[in-house]
Design a protein around this motif. Structure first.
Motif: not given
Length: 453
Positions: A42, A361, A365, A34-35, A31
């Protein structure tokens, strides 16, 4: 045999616990990656969550403080009960009502006396009146009106703004021979604070009774004009109205303490919800209730409460609208983004990751993004609440009433409201993720993998 089964079960639980910790660490790691990698996405989610959380915090702050606000408005409006005689302008002895101080719902009892007095070392202000009288003797000339009671800052003439203090101070509990005079009267007689005035009270029940004059010290000077009732006497004019402490007025009438009289007794209650019970207990006192009445003086408070009630209803509707809007907007954005991540979802499913873990997940996030959102929303929300409160209450009331709002000095209350707001936001995020992930939860893994090909 039994021992062997227990060992196997313990190893199985240990493995599950280890796998759970490993999965949790992997989810958080993925997470975060990805962020940080999808900066544009984001930022978009950060802005949306900040707006939603700020609005929720503002709404819940105002809703949370409605009770404190009502209590403050009740106190500032000087709402009270009053005991009066049914006869117009009737005086009565206060001794039958001495036990009102023992009623727990009543916080303060303040007898008030209104009557005329003759000036002996000053001149009353002259003015035009609707009634002109030529039959007045010297005894009924150069009169002023005396209103004697408790603190003048709780008097409706001052709290409503009809009169305002210009110099010195108002009458306070415990004062003795203290007087508050009008600025026009002071100007005519060239008086200032700390000067002395001599008054000779007139007993309205026995005008022929000769009373000794009493010396008063001027503690304050006020200005303003009230609605006047004309009888042809100089005491009708606002400029000839004076405020004194209650005890000195009774001494000026030559009465012993067990003979003190009043035109009204004002009773303050701890809150509006206690008034009915206070009235019930007052009417149980040993007095001839065929001659007296108890009234509520709550008109100013009721008007304010009606306005606050309308605002509270509006804020409640806004809160639900913000929650619904947040769910819709987040769900739509997440649906679009999950379509772009279908390949990632398919890979995770192909290696045996469950749907619940995949959805978990996505939830992690958004929670990670919401953490820095909290600081921004807290600052923005706190400033907005103060501005909104100032607009609703007015500049003069805001300073005194804001101490009861969560954005005031009460840090614990402030934090509690924000935690509740964040809890609502977390619920909005969870619902949005579930709605957006419906295509994953409904479809079988084969159907999702077939979409990739």
């Amino acid at each position: 045999m039994v021992c062997e089964q227990k060992r196997r079960e313990n190893r199985r639980l240990t493995c599950r616990g280890r796998e759970g910790k490993e999965w949790g660490a992997a989810v958080i790691k993925n997470a975060i990656a990805y962020v940080l990698r999808k900066k544009t996405r984001t930022l978009i989610v950060f802005v949306i969550l900040t707006l939603v959380l700020s609005c929720l915090y503002i709404c819940l702050s105002i809703m949370r403080t409605s009770e404190n606000l009502e209590q403050t408005l009740y106190q500032s409006s000087n709402s009270s009960l009053s005991i009066t005689k049914k006869d117009a302008d009737g005086y009565f002895e206060i001794s039958p009502f001495a036990q009102t101080d023992q009623i727990k719902e009543i916080t303060q009892s303040s007898p008030q006396y209104e009557g005329p007095a003759r000036l002996t070392n000053a001149k009353a202000v002259e003015g035009e009146q609707a009634i002109t009288r030529d039959d007045l003797t010297d005894e009924f000339k150069n009169l002023v009106s005396i209103e004697a009671g408790g603190e003048t800052d709780k008097n409706v003439l001052f709290s409503s703004g009809t009169f305002s203090l210009k110099e010195g101070r108002g009458i306070q509990r415990g004062d003795s021979d203290a007087l508050l005079v009008h600025e026009e009267f002071a100007r005519k007689n060239k008086l200032k604070v700390n000067d002395e005035i001599r008054l000779e009270y007139i007993d309205s029940r026995n005008a022929d009774r000769k009373l000794e004059e009493r010396t008063y010290k001027i503690v304050g000077i006020f200005s303003g004009k009230k609605q006047e009732r004309y009888t042809g006497l100089s005491s009708d004019l606002s400029e000839n109205m004076m405020f004194a402490d209650y005890a000195s007025s009774q001494k000026g009438l030559g009465l012993s303490e067990n003979q003190w009289i009043a035109s009204k007794i004002t009773l303050s209650c701890a809150g509006p919800e206690k008034m009915d019970e206070a009235i019930r207990k007052i009417q149980e006192l040993p007095a001839d209730w065929s001659q007296y009445r108890v009234d509520k003086n709550t008109s100013a408070f009721q008007e304010a409460i009606e306005a606050i009630g309308g605002v509270r209803h509006m804020i409640g509707m806004m809160t639900y609208a913000i929650m619904a809007g947040g769910v819709v907007v987040l769900s739509l954005i997440l649906i679009l983004w999950l379509r772009e991540r279908i390949y990632e979802i398919g890979i995770l499913l192909s290696i045996g990751v469950s749907k619940v873990k995949i959805v978990g997940q996505f939830l992690v996030e958004l929670i990670l993004i919401s953490i820095p959102t909290s600081l921004a929303a807290f600052v923005v929300g706190s400033l907005a609440v103060r501005q909104i409160a100032g607009g609703l209450l007015g500049a003069d009331q805001t300073a005194s009433l804001m101490t009861n709002l969560p954005t005031g000095a009460g840090g614990v209350s402030q934090l509690l409201v924000f935690v509740q707001s964040y809890g609502v936001l977390a619920a909005v995020i969870a619902v949005s993720v579930i709605i957006a992930s419906a295509m994953i939860l409904i479809k079988k893994p084969k159907e999702i993998l077939s979409q990739i090909s």
